[in-house]
Design an enzyme around this catalytic site. Structure first.
Site, mmCIF file in Angstrom:
data_model
loop_
_atom_site.group_PDB
_atom_site.id
_atom_site.type_symbol
_atom_site.label_atom_id
_atom_site.label_comp_id
_atom_site.label_asym_id
_atom_site.label_seq_id
_atom_site.Cartn_x
_atom_site.Cartn_y
_atom_site.Cartn_z
ATOM 1 N N GLY A 197 -17.655 12.729 22.971
ATOM 2 C CA GLY A 197 -17.279 13.071 24.353
ATOM 3 C C GLY A 197 -16.774 14.677 24.811
ATOM 4 N N SER A 198 -16.851 15.072 25.964
ATOM 5 C CA SER A 198 -16.792 16.082 26.340
ATOM 6 C C SER A 198 -16.217 16.259 28.095
ATOM 7 C CB SER A 198 -16.693 17.414 25.822
ATOM 8 O OG SER A 198 -18.857 17.016 26.277
ATOM 9 N N TRP A 209 -12.055 13.942 30.221
ATOM 10 C CA TRP A 209 -10.928 13.080 29.172
ATOM 11 C C TRP A 209 -11.071 12.989 28.319
ATOM 12 C CZ3 TRP A 209 -6.234 11.580 29.012
ATOM 13 C CH2 TRP A 209 -5.892 10.404 28.122
ATOM 14 N N ALA A 268 -6.607 12.139 33.060
ATOM 15 C CA ALA A 268 -6.555 13.299 32.257
ATOM 16 C C ALA A 268 -6.286 14.378 33.103
ATOM 17 C CB ALA A 268 -8.646 13.555 32.424
ATOM 18 N N LYS A 302 -7.542 -4.133 36.285
ATOM 19 C CA LYS A 302 -6.535 -3.461 37.290
ATOM 20 C C LYS A 302 -7.492 -2.784 37.978
ATOM 21 C CE LYS A 302 -7.348 0.792 35.661
ATOM 22 N NZ LYS A 302 -7.696 2.446 35.942
ATOM 23 N N GLN A 352 -15.719 1.214 40.281
ATOM 24 C CA GLN A 352 -15.642 0.361 39.457
ATOM 25 C C GLN A 352 -14.627 -0.776 39.693
ATOM 26 O OE1 GLN A 352 -13.238 2.970 37.128
ATOM 27 N NE2 GLN A 352 -14.471 2.885 35.216
#
EC number: 1.1.1.8
Length: 373
Positions: A31-32, A35, A179, A236, A329
């Site tokens: 992953g790039s 984050w 991030a 959360k 989310q």
């Protein structure tokens, strides 16, 4: 950029290939995004800081795409490996010169003793399938993917999904970690759930994992409660929607603090009831209380919930307007968790989670939130 060209480029970086020792631990990043790049920066810094532990090269899998750079079309990997900056997803942040963008995911997988997963959760199974047959037998993984996979029948951690599909033991990293702030080296803490003696290779101890991630600006605490670390980062978001509803109603900080406290208790109860999590993980660690505070004070879940209340528009319209159609989310998790709890006949034990679901999806007036909890 081809793997051959990448190898040539990395070999030129201090001729580090010549000094390679089989005892050194190789680190790869899957992953790039912003984050993923921030995590790669940390791992690259620590590979340099601990040359007795880690191989100096850190390969970050970067999905190849064309971008406009300095007036011409270029491959994103080539720009990164030339400038050491992810100009598309983390602009203005320089990564160490020992971090290489690699477009070949199987090459990254085959190199890595520790494989760090930092990608959107919807791609996890697909990436696992792409890596089959190329991973080292004793490799371990760390998931930096927040969230859980929830159906009516079960709740699954993404670390478990990675384990089941790759055979690698997988720990979890989660915390109050924005991030951009981590990349700017603004101090924060994070939590890693990692069991001792979990790997077939005795080198991959919790101390090794801590050495890979701990920086003066990124303080790491290792705990053995892997599901507790993972669940904190998912649940959360539901509480953040509730906090946003309170702010949208302009009920004040006292009320929001009460909602956050009740939400934390429901997070702990959910973890104990379905995963045997340790309560202190969520009440004392960055992955719990700290991440909850950060998310309830700002972020997308809070922002969208405020707009949802103030405009009266459906949440999917708010998502379209504020998130360019991406799913929120907290709202999605609230729906999944409600359906799971309903199937388990446990809805009444989680009044805040249930109220958020009913306000967002069933038309319960936002001002009924406090009555519901």
């Amino acid at each position: 950029m081809t793997v051959a060209a990448l190898n040539k480029l990395s070999a030129l970086s201090g001729s580090i290939q010549k000094s390679f020792s089989p005892k050194l631990i190789s680190v790869g990043i899957i992953g790039s995004g912003n984050w993923g790049t921030a995590i790669a920066k940390i791992c690259g810094e620590n590979a340099k800081a601990h040359p007795d532990i880690f191989h100096p090269q850190v390969h970050m899998w970067m999905y190849e795409e064309k971008i406009q750079h300095e007036g011409k079309e270029c491959n994103l990997t080539e720009v990164f490996n030339t400038t050491h900056e992810n100009v598309k997803y983390l602009k203005g942040i320089k990564c160490p010169s020992n971090v290489f963008a690699n477009p070949d995911i199987r090459d990254v997988g085959s190199r890595s003793d520790i494989l760090v997963w930092v990608l959107p959760h919807q791609f996890v199974v697909r990436i696992c399938n792409q890596l089959k047959g190329c991973l080292k037998k004793d490799a371990v993984a760390i998931s930096c993917i927040k969230g859980v996979s929830v159906t009516k029948d079960r709740v699954r951690l993404f670390s478990d999904i990675i384990e089941e599909n790759t055979g690698m033991y997988c720990g979890v990293l989660s915390g109050a970690n924005i991030a951009s702030e981590v990349a700017q080296e603004k101090f924060c803490e994070t939590t890693i759930g990692y069991l001792p003696n979990s790997s077939v290779n005795p080198r991959y101890t919790p101390k090794t994992i801590q050495a890979l991630f701990n920086r003066p600006y990124f303080r790491v605490n290792i705990v053995e409660d892997v599901p507790g670390v993972a669940l904190g980062g998912a649940l959360k978001n539901i509480v953040a929607v509730a906090a946003g509803i309170i702010d949208g109603l302009e009920l004040g900080d006292n009320t929001k603090s009460a909602v956050m406290r009740i939400g934390l208790l429901e997070m702990q109860k959910f973890g104990r009831m379905f995963f045997d999590c340790k309560p202190l993980t969520m009440s004392e660690e960055s992955c719990g209380i700290a991440d909850l505070i950060t998310t309830c004070l700002g972020g997308r879940n809070h922002k969208c919930a405020v707009a949802f209340v103030k405009t009266g528009k459906p949440m999917h319209v708010v998502e379209q307007e504020l998130l360019d159609g991406q799913k929120l989310q907290g709202a999605a998790t609230a729906k999944e968790v409600y359906e799971f709890l309903d199937n388990q006949n446990k809805v009444s034990e989680f009044p805040l989670f249930t109220a958020v679901y009913r306000i967002v999806y069933e038309g319960l007036p936002p001002n009924k939130l406090l009555e519901a909890i």
